[in-house]
Write a protein that holds these residues in place. Structure first.
Motif, PDB file in Angstrom:
ATOM      1  N   LYS A 243       0.834  -1.191   0.000  1.00  0.00           N
ATOM      2  CA  LYS A 243       0.000   0.000   0.000  1.00  0.00           C
ATOM      3  C   LYS A 243       0.875   1.249   0.000  1.00  0.00           C
ATOM      4  O   LYS A 243       1.845   1.355   0.749  1.00  0.00           O
ATOM      5  CB  LYS A 243      -0.913  -0.001   1.238  1.00  0.00           C
ATOM      6  CG  LYS A 243      -1.942   1.100   1.228  1.00  0.00           C
ATOM      7  CD  LYS A 243      -2.860   0.984   2.442  1.00  0.00           C
ATOM      8  CE  LYS A 243      -3.929   2.077   2.420  1.00  0.00           C
ATOM      9  NZ  LYS A 243      -4.845   1.981   3.591  1.00  0.00           N
ATOM     10  N   ASN A 244       0.545   2.155  -0.870  1.00  0.00           N
ATOM     11  CA  ASN A 244       1.234   3.449  -0.996  1.00  0.00           C
ATOM     12  C   ASN A 244       2.646   3.339  -1.590  1.00  0.00           C
ATOM     13  O   ASN A 244       3.373   4.329  -1.623  1.00  0.00           O
ATOM     14  CB  ASN A 244       1.311   4.168   0.356  1.00  0.00           C
ATOM     15  CG  ASN A 244      -0.060   4.489   0.921  1.00  0.00           C
ATOM     16  OD1 ASN A 244      -0.988   4.784   0.175  1.00  0.00           O
ATOM     17  ND2 ASN A 244      -0.191   4.394   2.241  1.00  0.00           N
ATOM     18  N   ILE A 245       3.045   2.141  -2.023  1.00  0.00           N
ATOM     19  CA  ILE A 245       4.339   1.987  -2.698  1.00  0.00           C
ATOM     20  C   ILE A 245       4.067   1.533  -4.131  1.00  0.00           C
ATOM     21  O   ILE A 245       3.834   0.354  -4.394  1.00  0.00           O
ATOM     22  CB  ILE A 245       5.253   0.982  -1.978  1.00  0.00           C
ATOM     23  CG1 ILE A 245       5.502   1.420  -0.532  1.00  0.00           C
ATOM     24  CG2 ILE A 245       6.580   0.853  -2.729  1.00  0.00           C
ATOM     25  CD1 ILE A 245       6.366   0.465   0.258  1.00  0.00           C
ATOM     26  N   ILE A 246       4.064   2.464  -5.059  1.00  0.00           N
ATOM     27  CA  ILE A 246       3.710   2.166  -6.447  1.00  0.00           C
ATOM     28  C   ILE A 246       4.952   1.690  -7.195  1.00  0.00           C
ATOM     29  O   ILE A 246       5.956   2.392  -7.262  1.00  0.00           O
ATOM     30  CB  ILE A 246       3.112   3.407  -7.140  1.00  0.00           C
ATOM     31  CG1 ILE A 246       1.860   3.874  -6.384  1.00  0.00           C
ATOM     32  CG2 ILE A 246       2.768   3.084  -8.593  1.00  0.00           C
ATOM     33  CD1 ILE A 246       1.271   5.150  -6.932  1.00  0.00           C
ATOM     34  N   THR A 247       4.879   0.487  -7.754  1.00  0.00           N
ATOM     35  CA  THR A 247       6.011  -0.103  -8.471  1.00  0.00           C
ATOM     36  C   THR A 247       5.960   0.198  -9.959  1.00  0.00           C
ATOM     37  O   THR A 247       6.992   0.418 -10.595  1.00  0.00           O
ATOM     38  CB  THR A 247       6.043  -1.625  -8.257  1.00  0.00           C
ATOM     39  OG1 THR A 247       5.925  -1.902  -6.855  1.00  0.00           O
ATOM     40  CG2 THR A 247       7.333  -2.216  -8.766  1.00  0.00           C
TER      41      THR A 247
END
Length: 299
Positions: free
Chosen positions: A13-17
């Motif tokens: 969550k909240n870490i866009i790859t």
């Protein structure tokens, strides 16, 4: 063909790859996915192959949606992962027969095709009765390649395909890519061995921080200005100043490397004329072909 449109993916969550990836990978072409470590190359392959589900956006594999038509779409894809999805202790041939059932292959068809491919890749039938745990890295990679091609997919995705291979193995993998491309398949390769990929790729796609920053075909890249190398027999203190009028100059041993501005094509004849006019004796002057490293990593 794989059509990627506005795709996002997050491991946590909240870490866009992956961030808004849009790209069409056409049939009959080899694509090289390049970028620094952590750029999202492996993640993109996993999302396109259905291993991961995109958080947003759409992926069509030969017109089948990877989410809504999952069963049909994944049958169109063969993935050679950097690691392995196989059980480390189960016999390889048993797993191949089980794996083939997902692609509507009978046990007999899956067995025959697996043995044929493994033999083509340098693994005898004896190896098929072993487990992955008892194979070397190069042998495991050959099994991974067999797994990817077992169902003769129209789209082949290969993550670091050259890892674990000696020069003969590298040539084998390269030949497989070319054979697939020439038969009209889509081949997408992520690799840090850029020299090998550049020899076969039709187009390169550059990722950084999960974003697609640039895409360029090999024909266009070859037309872009590379470096110019100059060597004269009577260099002096004024030579560097003269060469700097054509671009950025570095002296390397007895030669001078000139990097010209991207918007200003400089002909070697122009440099040669300037040198002769100043009474320099030119030993050699030539262009160095622009590489993938030059195109994407020289900033």
């Amino acid at each position: 063909m794989i059509d990627v449109s506005g795709v996002f993916y997050s491991y946590k969550k909240n870490i866009i790859t992956l961030k808004n990836i849009t790209k069409t990978f056409e049939q009959g072409k080899i694509y090289g996915i390049v970028g620094p470590n952590g750029a999202g190359k492996t993640t993109l392959l996993n999302v396109m192959s259905g291993v991961h589900t995109p958080g947003a956006g759409r992926i069509l594999v030969d017109s089948y949606d990877i989410v809504n038509d999952r069963e049909k779409s994944i049958k169109k894809i063969g993935l050679m992962p950097d690691g392995s999805f196989l059980d480390p202790d189960e016999k390889i041939i048993n797993q191949m027969m089980h794996f083939g059932s997902y692609y509507d292959l009978s046990i007999k068809e899956a067995r025959e095709r697996a043995l044929s491919l493994m033999n083509k890749f340098g693994l005898s039938e004896e190896f098929s009765r072993k487990s992955m745990r008892n194979l070397s890295l190069g042998q495991r990679r050959r099994v991974g390649l067999t797994m990817a091609l077992l169902h003769d997919p129209d789209n082949i995705l290969m993550d670091e395909p050259y890892n674990g291979f000696d020069p003969f193995g590298i040539k084998m993998v390269t030949d497989i890519m070319l054979e697939a491309r020439n038969s009209g398949k889509t081949v997408i390769v992520s690799s840090h061995i850029l020299k090998e990929v550049q020899s076969v790729a039709d187009e390169f796609v550059y990722l950084e921080n999960g974003q697609l920053l640039k895409s360029i075909d090999i024909e266009t890249m070859s037309k872009n200005i590379g470096k110019i190398w100059v060597k004269v027999l009577n260099p002096d203190d004024n030579l560097l100043r003269l060469l700097q009028t054509f671009g950025t100059v570095r002296r390397i041993n007895q030669a001078y490397e000139i990097t010209t501005p991207s918007d200003n094509k400089v002909e070697t004849s122009e440099i040669n004329s300037a040198l002769v006019k100043e009474n320099y004796k030119v030993d050699s002057i030539y262009y160095e072909k622009r590489t993938v490293e030059d195109e994407f990593f020289s900033k």
